[in-house]
Design a protein around this motif. Sequence first.
Motif, PDB file in Angstrom:
ATOM      1  N   VAL A 147       0.927  -1.281  -0.542  1.00  0.00           N
ATOM      2  CA  VAL A 147       0.042   0.529  -0.083  1.00  0.00           C
ATOM      3  C   VAL A 147       0.900   1.170  -0.223  1.00  0.00           C
ATOM      4  O   VAL A 147       1.594   1.155   0.832  1.00  0.00           O
ATOM      5  N   ALA A 149       1.462   5.454  -0.508  1.00  0.00           N
ATOM      6  CA  ALA A 149       0.269   6.888  -0.333  1.00  0.00           C
ATOM      7  C   ALA A 149       1.268   8.292   0.118  1.00  0.00           C
ATOM      8  O   ALA A 149       2.589   7.279   0.727  1.00  0.00           O
ATOM      9  N   VAL A 152       0.019  11.079   5.343  1.00  0.00           N
ATOM     10  CA  VAL A 152      -1.678  10.543   5.629  1.00  0.00           C
ATOM     11  C   VAL A 152      -1.896  11.315   6.614  1.00  0.00           C
ATOM     12  O   VAL A 152      -0.686  11.477   7.526  1.00  0.00           O
ATOM     13  N   VAL A 170      -7.507   4.861   3.380  1.00  0.00           N
ATOM     14  CA  VAL A 170      -6.385   4.859   2.316  1.00  0.00           C
ATOM     15  C   VAL A 170      -6.969   2.677   3.100  1.00  0.00           C
ATOM     16  O   VAL A 170      -6.296   2.412   2.037  1.00  0.00           O
ATOM     17  N   GLN A 173      -9.392   1.684   0.656  1.00  0.00           N
ATOM     18  CA  GLN A 173      -8.668   1.030  -0.602  1.00  0.00           C
ATOM     19  C   GLN A 173      -8.439   0.174  -0.276  1.00  0.00           C
ATOM     20  O   GLN A 173      -7.969  -1.178  -1.110  1.00  0.00           O
ATOM     21  N   THR A 174      -7.648  -0.108   0.776  1.00  0.00           N
ATOM     22  CA  THR A 174      -6.527  -1.668   1.446  1.00  0.00           C
ATOM     23  C   THR A 174      -8.214  -2.642   1.221  1.00  0.00           C
ATOM     24  O   THR A 174      -7.202  -3.223   0.726  1.00  0.00           O
ATOM     25  N   ALA A 187      -2.381   4.595  -2.890  1.00  0.00           N
ATOM     26  CA  ALA A 187      -4.088   5.470  -2.382  1.00  0.00           C
ATOM     27  C   ALA A 187      -3.939   7.068  -2.508  1.00  0.00           C
ATOM     28  O   ALA A 187      -5.134   7.452  -2.471  1.00  0.00           O
ATOM     29  N   ASP A 188      -3.707   7.894  -3.381  1.00  0.00           N
ATOM     30  CA  ASP A 188      -3.694   9.375  -4.011  1.00  0.00           C
ATOM     31  C   ASP A 188      -3.255   9.731  -5.146  1.00  0.00           C
ATOM     32  O   ASP A 188      -2.437   8.514  -5.446  1.00  0.00           O
TER      33      ASP A 188
END
Length: 208
Positions: A147, A149, A152, A170, A173-174, A187-188
């Motif tokens: 994952v 990102a 955060v 996050v 999405q995970t 994630a972004d």
Amino acid sequence: MLEHGAAKIYAGVRDPATAADQDVTPLRLDVTKPEEIAEAAAVAGDVTIVINNAGIASTGTGLLEGAFDGARRAMEVNYFGTWAVSRAFAPILARNGGGALVNMLSLASWVGQPLFPGYAAAKAAQWSLTDALRQGLREQGTLVIGVHAGFVDTDLGAWTDAPKISAADVAEQTLKALANDQVEVHADEKTRRVKAALSQPLNPQPRA
């Protein structure tokens, strides 16, 4: 995770007394202490999903100055901690049908960071480890997810006013990645742009 149907959740924490959420079972776990990892694995023998979320920054180690202590600590937690927990729980996941191993990485896994080089190096190493685990645990049926990102909105990112994604986003999405057997989460938008740019040639840097 409860909303997505999890029957039981263990939470690894340094001090179980601080785990106020009644929906989780706290486990004492400092990922730099082998004895605590072994004890957690002995207690949580029914898990089917393991999430390596422990992580620290490496404040105090500048690119060209400062002691290496912070960077070494980041490597111990982010890289070796993830490796040690994955080693301990891989046989448990195998016994329980394969399951999934999730490693919380970073945009910094792919991009050098002059402001926090020790953290970025530890995350790059963790990314390499994640790929090795993905290959090594494939035969036992374990899905390994990385994952990634940018910043955060957690205590770890409190030092910056840069735009941040929420931890809940996050997490959601995970969980979707888990449901869809997806091996990587970007994630972004910034993370997605950086990932796409990895295949592009480096621009030559002009000489002074």
